[in-house]
Write an enzyme that holds these catalytic residues in place. Structure first.
Site, PDB file in Angstrom:
ATOM      1  N   GLY A 196       0.810  -1.206   0.000  1.00 37.81           N
ATOM      2  CA  GLY A 196       0.000   0.000   0.000  1.00 37.81           C
ATOM      3  C   GLY A 196       0.849   1.264   0.000  1.00 37.81           C
ATOM      4  O   GLY A 196       0.536   2.248  -0.683  1.00 37.81           O
ATOM      5  N   ASN A 204      -8.136   3.491   8.514  1.00 37.57           N
ATOM      6  CA  ASN A 204      -7.557   2.313   9.163  1.00 37.57           C
ATOM      7  C   ASN A 204      -7.819   2.253  10.666  1.00 37.57           C
ATOM      8  O   ASN A 204      -7.833   1.191  11.253  1.00 37.57           O
ATOM      9  CB  ASN A 204      -6.051   2.251   8.895  1.00 37.57           C
ATOM     10  N   GLN A 206      -7.776  -0.257   3.319  1.00 42.06           N
ATOM     11  CA  GLN A 206      -8.606  -0.833   4.386  1.00 42.06           C
ATOM     12  C   GLN A 206     -10.035  -1.120   3.926  1.00 42.06           C
ATOM     13  O   GLN A 206     -10.865  -1.534   4.736  1.00 42.06           O
ATOM     14  CB  GLN A 206      -8.623   0.092   5.605  1.00 42.06           C
ATOM     15  N   SER A 242      -3.511  -3.128  -0.622  1.00 42.64           N
ATOM     16  CA  SER A 242      -2.368  -3.813  -0.024  1.00 42.64           C
ATOM     17  C   SER A 242      -2.741  -5.260   0.248  1.00 42.64           C
ATOM     18  O   SER A 242      -3.803  -5.526   0.819  1.00 42.64           O
ATOM     19  CB  SER A 242      -2.002  -3.113   1.285  1.00 42.64           C
ATOM     20  N   HIS A 274      -1.495  -7.553   2.355  1.00 43.33           N
ATOM     21  CA  HIS A 274      -1.520  -8.131   3.706  1.00 43.33           C
ATOM     22  C   HIS A 274      -2.685  -7.663   4.562  1.00 43.33           C
ATOM     23  O   HIS A 274      -2.857  -8.124   5.685  1.00 43.33           O
ATOM     24  CB  HIS A 274      -0.177  -7.924   4.417  1.00 43.33           C
ATOM     25  N   THR A 322      11.972  -6.888 -11.323  1.00 48.33           N
ATOM     26  CA  THR A 322      11.407  -8.231 -11.555  1.00 48.33           C
ATOM     27  C   THR A 322      10.242  -8.460 -10.600  1.00 48.33           C
ATOM     28  O   THR A 322      10.339  -8.176  -9.412  1.00 48.33           O
ATOM     29  CB  THR A 322      12.508  -9.295 -11.337  1.00 48.33           C
ATOM     30  N   CYS A 349       1.565   1.196  12.152  1.00 48.51           N
ATOM     31  CA  CYS A 349       2.759   1.929  11.752  1.00 48.51           C
ATOM     32  C   CYS A 349       3.128   2.988  12.781  1.00 48.51           C
ATOM     33  O   CYS A 349       4.262   3.406  12.854  1.00 48.51           O
ATOM     34  CB  CYS A 349       2.541   2.575  10.390  1.00 48.51           C
TER      35      CYS A 349
END
Ligand SMILES: Cc1ncc(COP(=O)(O)O)c(C=O)c1O
Length: 393
Positions: A71, A147, A175, A195, A197, A233, A322
């Site tokens: 994200g 979030n 979110q 995102s 995860h 990559t 975070c």
């Protein structure tokens, strides 16, 4: 010891099906998706299938999906990919730091940024966004779901305002993805971040939707990967995992999984509010994602509560993962108008697909006692208890 995890806005476990889908791409099907031989072509086909799945989740074309490392990168690519020195940007005070700190950096680079406020429910007023527009406004970035509170923002209205003013509109849907239906056409956005995860795919995966025809400057220079929008990559196993999670999110939304989680969330909320005095929901009354509730428990210290509950086996959070560790009260809760003590006394409960009714029973069995204990230690609580032995909520 039993451990229950109700901190799914920080991160979610990868679903078993996601892991299974990824497994072959670590060793057996290891080709570089840019190689023209059999190994590369096999991987390329799998990456493109994953792109289709993400496109289906977002209601866009596969070619409009750019895979990123998450994200944060998607948000950075959106902002730095379009905004230039001298441009004006409109964003909100409750954005994730991936957007807020990018906006700060843009200011250092010679851009102007307006941070629109939110109301007492944590919602942006689209009219504030309209009023903030200037002749040099290039970009609006307002998140889809917050979030910390789960509050959904009026992105469709903002999308209309952006279209009328011919300004790019980006929304951070990290979110929201998998929790509420997303349709980039309805939202009317040019860019949208997700995102992996936060939706049961692995950490370090994500994507940015980029509307066809949007000329984006890349963040990295290198090969022509992702149609020259993101050099490097591809993280093939991660992309396959994100694709599988997107496919499962679409199916789960259709199968009513969010109604199940919404009922569990509501039970947490109602029970805690009924059984513990001096509590309330932050963002109450606003439309929210069904998996999140943010509750204040006056006279406690949120960080102390997180530790006390962790010792009992319950994982929750005081705010964005975070910013955990920071003693500053949450910028989101203070923007809603909470005084610092109440913001510090707030806890976030966030559910994921792995959570069960038993998990909620467990949380509700440990919480009241933990709150009571911490309040016993609070001099402020004792003082007001002595003054008014029966307190109103
Ligand atoms: C709203 C929002 N945007 C962006 C991010 C950053 O995503 P990532 O952890 O994938 O970099 C998060 C993570 O907490 C978030 O909640």
């Amino acid at each position: 010891m039993r451990r229950v995890y109700l901190d799914n806005n920080a991160t979610t476990p990868a679903l078993p099906e996601v892991l299974e889908a990824m497994r072959p791409y670590f060793a057996e099907q290891f080709g570089n998706a840019s190689s023209i031989h059999h190994h590369g072509q096999q991987t390329r086909a799998a990456v493109e299938r994953a792109r289709e799945s993400v496109a289906e989740l977002l209601g866009c074309r596969a070619a409009e999906v750019v895979f990123t490392s998450g994200g944060t990168e998607a948000d950075n690519l959106a902002l730095f990919g379009l905004v230039e020195k001298g441009d004006h940007v409109v964003t909100s005070t409750i954005e994730h730091h991936a957007v807020l700190n990018s906006a700060k950096r843009l200011e250092e680079m010679g851009c102007e940024v307006t941070y629109v406020p939110v109301d007492g429910q944590g919602r942006v007023d689209p009219e504030d966004v309209r009023r903030a527009l200037r002749p040099n406004t290039k970009f609006i970035s307002v998140m889809m779901a917050n979030n910390e509170t789960g509050v959904l923002q009026p992105v469709e209205e903002i999308g209309k305002i952006a279209a009328e003013a011919d300004v790019y509109f980006h929304t951070d849907a990290v979110q929201a993805a998998g929790k509420v239906p997303i349709d980039v056409e309805r939202i009317g956005c040019d860019l949208l971040s997700i995102s992996g995860h936060k939706m049961h795919a692995p950490q370090g995966t994500g994507a940015l939707y980029v509307r066809k025809g949007t000329l984006l400057r890349p963040l990295f220079y290198g090969g022509n990967h992702e149609r020259s929008r993101r050099a490097g990559t591809e993280n093939v196993p991660g992309i396959i995992g994100l694709g599988k999670a997107a496919e499962m999110a679409v199916a789960a939304l259709a199968a009513g999984e969010m109604e199940r989680l919404g009922a569990l969330r509501d039970r947490i909320q109602t029970t805690l509010l009924e059984s513990i005095e001096a509590t309330g929901v932050n963002g109450e009354g606003a439309p929210r994602v069904p998996t999140t509730t943010n509750i204040y428990f006056d006279f406690i210290e949120g960080e102390a509560m997180v530790i006390a509950l962790d010792l009992k086996g319950l994982a929750i959070s005081t705010g964005a993962a975070c910013s955990s560790g920071a003693i500053e009260p949450s910028h989101v809760l203070t923007a809603i108008g909470l005084r610092p003590e109440r913001a510090r006394a707030s806890l976030r409960f966030s559910l994921g697909k792995q959570n069960t009714a038993e998990d909620v029973d467990f949380a509700l069995s440990v919480l009241p006692e933990a709150v009571a204990r911490l309040r016993e230690l609070s001099p402020v609580y004792k003082k007001q208890e002595a003054a008014a032995p029966t307190k109103a909520k």
